[in-house]
Motif scaffolding. Structure first.
Motif, PDB file in Angstrom:
ATOM      1  N   GLU A  98       0.774  -1.276  -0.005  1.00 43.13           N
ATOM      2  CA  GLU A  98      -0.014   0.183  -0.054  1.00 43.13           C
ATOM      3  C   GLU A  98       0.756   1.170   0.104  1.00 43.13           C
ATOM      4  O   GLU A  98       0.105   2.313  -0.234  1.00 43.13           O
ATOM      5  CB  GLU A  98      -0.789  -0.148   1.298  1.00 43.13           C
ATOM      6  CG  GLU A  98      -1.860  -1.133   1.033  1.00 43.13           C
ATOM      7  CD  GLU A  98      -2.564  -1.248   2.248  1.00 43.13           C
ATOM      8  OE1 GLU A  98      -2.691  -0.448   3.322  1.00 43.13           O
ATOM      9  OE2 GLU A  98      -3.651  -2.109   2.375  1.00 43.13           O
ATOM     10  N   ARG A 129      -2.139   5.506   1.019  1.00 40.43           N
ATOM     11  CA  ARG A 129      -1.989   4.392   0.996  1.00 40.43           C
ATOM     12  C   ARG A 129      -2.696   3.789  -0.308  1.00 40.43           C
ATOM     13  O   ARG A 129      -3.779   4.231  -0.901  1.00 40.43           O
ATOM     14  CB  ARG A 129      -3.109   3.538   2.242  1.00 40.43           C
ATOM     15  CG  ARG A 129      -2.490   3.635   3.401  1.00 40.43           C
ATOM     16  CD  ARG A 129      -3.204   2.851   4.492  1.00 40.43           C
ATOM     17  NE  ARG A 129      -2.787   3.143   5.756  1.00 40.43           N
ATOM     18  CZ  ARG A 129      -3.247   2.832   6.887  1.00 40.43           C
ATOM     19  NH1 ARG A 129      -4.130   1.765   7.011  1.00 40.43           N
ATOM     20  NH2 ARG A 129      -2.879   3.381   8.048  1.00 40.43           N
ATOM     21  N   GLU A 141      -4.630   1.834  -2.178  1.00 49.87           N
ATOM     22  CA  GLU A 141      -5.677   0.744  -1.963  1.00 49.87           C
ATOM     23  C   GLU A 141      -6.705   1.006  -3.177  1.00 49.87           C
ATOM     24  O   GLU A 141      -6.632   1.580  -3.782  1.00 49.87           O
ATOM     25  CB  GLU A 141      -6.543   0.863  -0.583  1.00 49.87           C
ATOM     26  CG  GLU A 141      -5.397   0.878   0.504  1.00 49.87           C
ATOM     27  CD  GLU A 141      -6.282   0.573   1.943  1.00 49.87           C
ATOM     28  OE1 GLU A 141      -6.648  -0.524   1.975  1.00 49.87           O
ATOM     29  OE2 GLU A 141      -6.232   1.444   2.497  1.00 49.87           O
ATOM     30  N   ARG A 200     -12.724   4.139   1.787  1.00 52.97           N
ATOM     31  CA  ARG A 200     -11.394   3.823   1.600  1.00 52.97           C
ATOM     32  C   ARG A 200     -10.629   4.702   0.378  1.00 52.97           C
ATOM     33  O   ARG A 200     -11.337   4.352  -0.888  1.00 52.97           O
ATOM     34  CB  ARG A 200     -11.491   2.282   1.349  1.00 52.97           C
ATOM     35  CG  ARG A 200      -9.877   1.615   1.311  1.00 52.97           C
ATOM     36  CD  ARG A 200      -9.914   0.042   0.930  1.00 52.97           C
ATOM     37  NE  ARG A 200     -10.538  -0.680   2.269  1.00 52.97           N
ATOM     38  CZ  ARG A 200     -10.124  -0.942   3.389  1.00 52.97           C
ATOM     39  NH1 ARG A 200      -9.076  -0.372   3.773  1.00 52.97           N
ATOM     40  NH2 ARG A 200     -10.836  -1.383   4.267  1.00 52.97           N
TER      41      ARG A 200
HETATM   42 MG    MG Z   1      -5.934  -1.096   5.800  1.00 49.64          MG
END
Ligand code: MG
Ligand code: ATP
Length: 425
Positions: free
Chosen positions: A66, A113, A115, A121
């Motif tokens: 990440e 990150r 992701e 997210r």
């Molecule tokens: Mg996580």
């Protein structure tokens, strides 16, 4: 027209409506940590990559997959920070803040990150982090949990979040448990999903927080970490639970809660909601007594948490607990010879006389109808009107925009601030 360059996926712009909500929430966060006596620290967003590898652990999701890592122009290996604890600990060691001292610190800012972007997210997201150094008892762990709980209470969501609690024991206890767990996982190896198979030998504890239903079922018969706890670990955990009980903070024990980063020991906790789908963890933290030493400092007890602002704000919006707020309280309009100059002066005068009140001056001329439309657009509660007679009388006319029946009324300039205050309440 030229082709437009768009923002990076998972990195969001916060527009005026958003920032109005964010500022309200940030204010509650800042006021709460301040009310506990905590001090703010601000660290760089970029650190040496090896800091995160050493702190977070090589075989964690964050470090394996990440991180935004790159080589800069001098060939240094750097990363955008994926979390704040590593940088905070580095800063504390570097500036000698934790040697034989106690520190209660907080920070707020963006983390990165790589992701898969989805609801709750993102690739750039924001955390408020709190880190406490030099205290080892369960009382400080309870204080941190109480601090987060008081944030939820102020925001009206204390019944929307469940506190999940676990203890990860000491490093020695975990090492003993690890052996038993690996044996168990090897016995069920063929039934594990790919991630769990891989983790069985790299980071077996992480298998415990798998989301794979089949593996969760298998794990019901796995050995329990708590069976490996010695007296000290038990006393610490029991102590914390007693404090929470006394504070009236409810929790559920979750022995699958291990948290994603390697540095935790003893207390770990998460505040979880079911209102956001899969991304339900709003805040997570725990004790990390080994990290300061691992990063080159003297052994120092430590505990902290990270709170995800996007998820918190998403939850508040979902539940209707916050709404954008107008930025303008008073809108100054005018017309006639000399009005533009006078409007600038009056606006400045009102800003000085009314601290904390937002006074926007109409620019660009036009008739009153157009100007009042602008006042409405900005949701101003008061319009201050300046025409030729007001200029001649050193006065202003004040109109309550929130009450359609209210008559507008002329005031000498030195009485204007009080008249506005009365309307704003
Ligand atoms: Mg996580
Ligand atoms: P998750 O299990 O959801 O991946 P995590 O365990 O990786 O979370 P932490 O490292 O504990 O998360 O970070 C603390 C908090 O930061 C999380 O509880 C969450 O609210 C928030 N957070 C973490 N990663 C993201 C992300 N990619 N986007 C938005 N918020 C995030």
């Amino acid at each position: 027209m030229a082709l437009m360059v768009q923002a990076i996926r998972g990195m969001n712009d916060l527009l005026p409506e958003d920032t109005s909500v964010w500022q309200q929430v940030e204010k509650v966060l800042r006021e709460t940590v301040s009310s506990y006596g905590y001090s703010e620290v601000r660290m760089p967003i970029v650190e040496k990559t090896k800091l995160f590898c050493r702190a977070i652990g090589e075989v964690t999701d964050v470090v394996e997959k990440e991180m935004y890592s790159f080589e800069d122009r001098s060939g240094d290996h750097l990363s955008l920070r994926p979390e704040g604890t590593a940088g905070c600990v580095r800063a504390c060691i570097e500036h000698n803040l934790v040697y034989n001292q106690e520190q209660r610190l907080w920070y707020m800012g963006p983390m990165f990150r790589h992701e898969r972007p989805q609801k709750g997210r993102y690739r750039q997201f924001h955390q408020m982090g709190v880190e406490v150094f030099g205290l080892d008892g369960p009382d400080i762990d309870a204080e941190l949990i109480a601090l987060t709980y008081s944030i939820w209470k102020k925001l009206g969501i204390e019944n929307e979040l469940e506190l999940q609690l676990n203890s990860l024991g000491s490093a020695e206890e975990r090492a003993a448990y690890r052996e038993a767990l690996v044996k168990f996982l090897e016995a069920h190896f063929d039934d594990l999903d790919e991630d769990s198979k891989r983790r069985t030998h790299t980071n077996p504890l992480r298998v415990l927080d798998t989301k794979d239903e089949k593996v969760i079922e298998i794990l019901k018969d796995a050995p329990k970490l708590s069976d490996y706890f010695g007296e000290q670990t038990k006393a610490h955990f029991d102590g914390l639970r007693k404090f929470l009980d006394n504070l009236g903070i409810k929790y559920v024990l979750n022995d699958r809660l291990v948290r994603g980063l390697d540095y935790y020991n003893l207390t770990v906790f998460e505040w979880v909601t079911t209102a956001l789908g899969a991304q339900g963890t709003v805040c997570g933290g725990g004790r990390y007594d080994g990290l300061v030493e691992q990063l080159g400092g003297a052994p120092t007890k430590a505990v902290g948490f990270g709170l995800g602002l996007e998820r918190l704000i998403l939850l508040l919006l979902t539940l209707g607990k916050v709404a954008p707020k107008p930025n303008v309280d008073v809108y100054v309009v005018g017309s006639g010879e000399g009005s533009e100059m006078r409007m600038l002066e009056v606006s400045n005068f009102l800003r000085q006389a009314l601290p904390g009140v937002a006074v926007m001056n109409h620019c660009g001329g036009g008739n009153f109808k157009k100007q009042f439309k602008k006042a409405d657009k900005f949701c101003a509660k008061v319009a201050v009107i300046i025409g030729e007679s007001e200029i001649a009388n050193n006065s202003v006319t004040i109109k309550n925009m929130t009450d359609k029946d209210a008559q507008q009324q002329e005031y000498p300039l030195d009485k204007a601030a009080d008249a506005i205050k009365a309307i704003l309440g």
